[in-house]
Design an enzyme around this catalytic site. Structure first.
Site, PDB file in Angstrom:
ATOM      1  N   LEU A 437       0.831  -1.194   0.000  1.00  0.00           N
ATOM      2  CA  LEU A 437       0.000   0.000   0.000  1.00  0.00           C
ATOM      3  C   LEU A 437       0.866   1.244   0.000  1.00  0.00           C
ATOM      4  O   LEU A 437       1.782   1.383   0.832  1.00  0.00           O
ATOM      5  CB  LEU A 437      -0.899   0.020   1.248  1.00  0.00           C
ATOM      6  CG  LEU A 437      -1.929  -1.104   1.383  1.00  0.00           C
ATOM      7  CD1 LEU A 437      -2.347  -1.257   2.830  1.00  0.00           C
ATOM      8  CD2 LEU A 437      -3.138  -0.832   0.529  1.00  0.00           C
ATOM      9  N   ASP A 438       0.591   2.143  -0.931  1.00  0.00           N
ATOM     10  CA  ASP A 438       1.200   3.461  -0.872  1.00  0.00           C
ATOM     11  C   ASP A 438       0.638   4.186   0.350  1.00  0.00           C
ATOM     12  O   ASP A 438      -0.471   3.891   0.797  1.00  0.00           O
ATOM     13  CB  ASP A 438       0.878   4.229  -2.155  1.00  0.00           C
ATOM     14  CG  ASP A 438       1.393   5.659  -2.124  1.00  0.00           C
ATOM     15  OD1 ASP A 438       2.557   5.861  -1.760  1.00  0.00           O
ATOM     16  OD2 ASP A 438       0.603   6.558  -2.444  1.00  0.00           O
ATOM     17  N   LYS A 439       1.388   5.116   0.901  1.00  0.00           N
ATOM     18  CA  LYS A 439       0.900   5.839   2.088  1.00  0.00           C
ATOM     19  C   LYS A 439       0.049   7.039   1.693  1.00  0.00           C
ATOM     20  O   LYS A 439      -1.156   7.076   1.939  1.00  0.00           O
ATOM     21  CB  LYS A 439       2.068   6.314   2.960  1.00  0.00           C
ATOM     22  CG  LYS A 439       1.601   7.094   4.213  1.00  0.00           C
ATOM     23  CD  LYS A 439       2.752   7.614   5.022  1.00  0.00           C
ATOM     24  CE  LYS A 439       3.402   8.827   4.395  1.00  0.00           C
ATOM     25  NZ  LYS A 439       2.560  10.045   4.443  1.00  0.00           N
ATOM     26  N   THR A 440       0.681   8.020   1.048  1.00  0.00           N
ATOM     27  CA  THR A 440       0.001   9.281   0.777  1.00  0.00           C
ATOM     28  C   THR A 440      -1.097   9.108  -0.262  1.00  0.00           C
ATOM     29  O   THR A 440      -0.850   8.676  -1.379  1.00  0.00           O
ATOM     30  CB  THR A 440       1.009  10.338   0.300  1.00  0.00           C
ATOM     31  OG1 THR A 440       2.053  10.449   1.266  1.00  0.00           O
ATOM     32  CG2 THR A 440       0.327  11.680   0.136  1.00  0.00           C
TER      33      THR A 440
END
Length: 808
Positions: A437-440
């Site tokens: 999962l990407d954060k931003t």
């Protein structure tokens, strides 16, 4: 036959052009034909063979939707010739706007002929078995049948009439298959019917003709049920639009509306095209596109999508795209195209069927020819057994078991705001063992906001926000924008009561900003800026009543947003906070950016800004674990401290921070290598910056794709709404789809194996082979696949509670 062609250029121009209209392009013209009777891979193969001619550049057959999309060179062939080629293969081309669903299937000429044939078959059975004394013998013709003379009785005449009524479509399709050298069910059944007649087995011939026709109708009904789910998507966009021209309203076809024209959308009406609201406001239900059940409030400047429903308020919408380029139109096109892509299971089935069918056909011939010689017994008995095995040779249920599962799963996902770009991606998403999962913008909202306000001295939280808003208004930094947005929300707007005269604004590179407010210099910036100004950050006085504000994303905040960041200490002059050792490090440990506000002689307050975590993020991670995902990793370019604070909060198994785009790709590949042998990795991101990592993953999933051309076109899976809760739904649906496909294939194989083993031994009749092996299994696998349409996204408990509260 009605004129039924639709042609357009390679850029997918309007689908409703006049029949035969085509656009010359460097890469050829594009033609879309609706071929409803093409409902299996064997049918698709015959159509492809018919279109394998000079001038045809590419052919894309989509049997589960009954569509053929091809590109051709207009200088070498034309629409009429291509349509004739398809019809020459035995498949009628329907009207251009047909969705492939036969609404009158059971009142069609074939259905009526099948019913009449069934009546003749029933009459023959009555005369032969129930009333043999009333069954007249008309004649005995010797030397004609291969196994003896023909006896013409009332029952045999009834059987022959049944074949004459119900058999022609089978024999005609069998002839097309023979011409195309296709060893398919039509050819096998035709051979069976003709052979049974030649050897004076009219009952077997009639049984094949009638029961196979019934099976074909039921199989088409099953396919139509799957196609109906796609039709429901197509029907989301209205055919007409109310356009405002010269001050008057005019109802016109939606496809005739030009970009830039204004549309009137009243309460209860669907938005006809993608556009931007120019006048009016209201609540719009976007669930047909995004799957989001809560209506979105729309005001001038907001985007709306074709197919969404205006629930309240009058809207004037400026069209931003023609009808065939709307978000829902692209979704329908991609869903339709997705059903034409083969999965691993389909490729296996095709390879298996290519071997299975010839072997069983050879076994049928050997049974009929060698049985009397090697085992003994009547030639008629062994011929019937061979004929039964010939029926078993048809792999129909086996072949359609995967496509109907794919069309059911993909269209169910589309109805719930998830675009899956092909059966292969549906299958792959069900096999993943790890999710990155990407954060931003994925685990977080992707928008900075103020989370904490700590007033110092005699100031209050509103005073600190008003001062910071005035100072930061001229700054272009994202942190400044977040402070200004929160200040305006609190009433410190440029024209509000708290508006302050600002002069002498100056950006202090790497430190913050400075400006004069009502003649006094104020600062907003990093703690180091105020240390350079000589402040002792370890001893900052506060009011006894505190007045600190904590961010709204924390569920334990009180109704007015107040909470304590750190408990003040007592001193000789009242109470103070140790900003340097306590407050600031604690805020930074939570992944927040700290901004101090004050003058050259006074500290006024502390403001913390962060990209807030989505409230559903922790639930999503837990749900993924519950669904069998072994590892959930967070990949981000943010600093390690912030990343770990957020990772701990949402419960991911692994955090990889400070990654460049190419390092994210390496991380995805490492996760894939570490996944189980049969599994893979899915990457979830929110934009073009994550594209390399999305491409490197086994399944790339894009967030918030509605209205975003790039995300829709490039992602394997696109979550149309900016809703992370749809991610577990993708995994759940895909896992169930994979299980359904395996069940269908396994059941089909098992039934065919039992029938193939029992037919030569006389345990299986011709009727049983048709009813169970063909009709029954086709209905069974289709019904099992359609259960995927009932899979609904789970909602986090907080969302359920909020929905209940809003409903109250």
């Amino acid at each position: 036959m009605s004129d039924s062609r639709e042609a357009d250029g390679p850029d997918d121009e309007p689908a409703d052009r006049p029949a035969g209209a085509a656009t010359d392009e460097p890469d050829g013209a594009r033609l879309r034909l609706s071929v409803p009777d093409m409902d299996c891979s064997s049918c698709a193969g015959k159509v492809e063979g018919a279109l394998d001619r000079e001038g045809v550049l590419s052919v894309d057959t989509r049997p589960t939707t009954g569509v053929v999309v091809l590109t051709y060179d207009p200088d070498q062939t034309d629409v009429e010739a291509l349509t004739a080629a398809v019809e020459g293969a035995g498949y009628a081309v329907a009207d251009a706007d047909s969705d492939g669903v036969a609404d009158d299937l059971f009142t069609s000429p074939r259905a009526i002929a099948t019913a009449v044939g069934g009546l003749f078959l029933g009459a023959g059975l009555v005369l032969e078995w129930l009333l043999p004394g009333l069954d007249p013998t008309f004649a005995t013709v010797g030397g004609v049948g291969f196994l003896g003379p023909w006896t013409v009785t009332g029952a045999s005449v009834a059987y022959l009439l049944a074949v004459a009524v119900a058999g022609p479509p089978i024999l005609r399709n069998g002839l097309y298959s023979l011409r195309g050298l296709s060893l398919d069910i039509d050819l096998l059944m035709s051979v069976g019917v003709v052979a049974a007649l030649l050897v004076d087995l009219p009952f077997e011939a009639a049984t094949l003709a009638v029961l196979f026709s019934v099976a074909e109708l039921l199989e088409r009904y099953s396919i139509d049920r799957a196609r109906t789910s796609l039709r429901e998507l197509m029907e989301l966009s209205p055919d007409e639009a109310v356009v405002i021209r010269d001050g008057d309203e005019e109802t016109v076809p939606a496809e005739s509306v030009a970009t830039g024209e204004r549309l009137a959308v009243r309460p209860g009406e669907r938005v006809p095209l993608d556009g931007v609201v120019r006048e009016g406001s209201g609540a719009v239900d976007e669930s047909p596109i995004t799957g989001e059940s809560v209506p979105a409030e729309k005001a001038p400047g907001d985007e709306v999508y074709a197919g969404s429903i205006n629930e309240a308020g009058y809207l004037e919408v400026e069209a931003t795209a023609p009808a065939n380029e709307s978000t829902i139109a692209r979704v329908v096109e991609l869903v339709e195209a997705a059903n034409g892509e083969e999965t691993r299971a389909e490729r296996f089935v095709d390879r298996f069927a290519a071997v299975y069918t010839p072997i069983v056909v050879a076994g049928a011939v050997a049974t009929a020819a060698l049985g009397p010689i090697l085992v003994g017994g009547g030639a008629e008995t062994w011929f019937v057994r061979g004929l039964t095995l010939l029926v078993v040779a048809c792999p129909c249920a086996f072949v359609i078991s995967t496509p109907v599962s794919v069309v059911s799963g993909v269209t169910a996902a589309a109805r719930n705001g998830v675009l899956i770009k092909g059966g292969e991606h549906l299958e792959a998403a069900g096999d993943v063992d790890a999710v990155a999962l990407d954060k931003t913008g994925t685990l977080t909202r992707g928008e900075l906001s103020v989370t904490d306000v700590v007033p110092l001295g005699d100031r209050g939280a509103d005073d600190v926000l008003a001062c910071a808003t005035a100072i930061e208004r001229r700054s272009e930094h994202p942190v400044a924008a977040a402070i200004v947005a929160r200040g305006e929300e609190a009433g410190a707007g440029p024209d509000g009561e708290d508006a302050t005269a600002v002069t002498g604004f100056e950006a202090l590179t790497g430190e913050g900003v400075r400006a004069d407010l009502d003649g006094e210099t104020h600062y907003a910036g990093k703690p180091s800026l105020f240390e350079e100004l000589g402040f002792d950050l370890s001893h900052a006085h506060v009011r006894p009543d505190g007045g600190m504000v904590r961010g709204r994303e924390d569920g334990d905040a009180s109704d007015d947003g107040s909470a304590s960041v750190t408990e003040p200490e007592s001193c000789d002059h009242g109470q103070y906070l140790d900003l340097a050792s306590e407050t600031i490090p604690r805020l930074q440990a939570e992944g927040k950016t700290v901004v101090l506000v004050g003058t050259e002689t006074e500290l006024e307050g502390v403001i913390a800004v962060a990209d807030t975590v989505r409230p559903e993020a922790a639930w999503v991670v837990d749900r993924l674990h519950d669904l069998g995902i072994d590892r959930v990793a967070m990949l981000t370019g943010d600093n390690d401290r912030t990343a770990r604070a957020i990772g701990e909060r949402v419960g991911v198994d692994e955090v990889r921070a400070e990654l460049l785009p190419d390092e994210k790709v390496d991380a995805v590949r490492e996760l894939a290598a570490e996944a189980e042998a049969e599994g893979g990795v899915a990457m979830v991101g929110d934009g073009i910056n994550d594209a390399p990592a999305l491409a490197a993953a086994d399944v790339g999933i894009a967030m918030g794709a509605a209205g975003t051309d790039t995300a829709i076109e490039t992602a394997d899976v696109a979550l149309m709404a900016d809703d992370l809760t749809r991610l577990p739904y993708v995994v759940d649906l895909s896992s169930r789809a994979s299980s359904t496909i395996r069940t269908n294939i396994g059941a089909s194989l098992a039934v065919k194996a039992l029938l193939a083993a029992g037919a030569p031994l006389g345990y299986v009749s011709v009727a049983t082979a048709v009813v169970v092996g063909d009709m029954g299994m086709s209905l069974g696998v289709t019904g099992n696949a359609l259960r995927l349409g009932g899979v609904e996204p789970a909602e986090p408990p907080a969302a359920d509670a909020a929905a209940d509260e809003s409903g109250a």
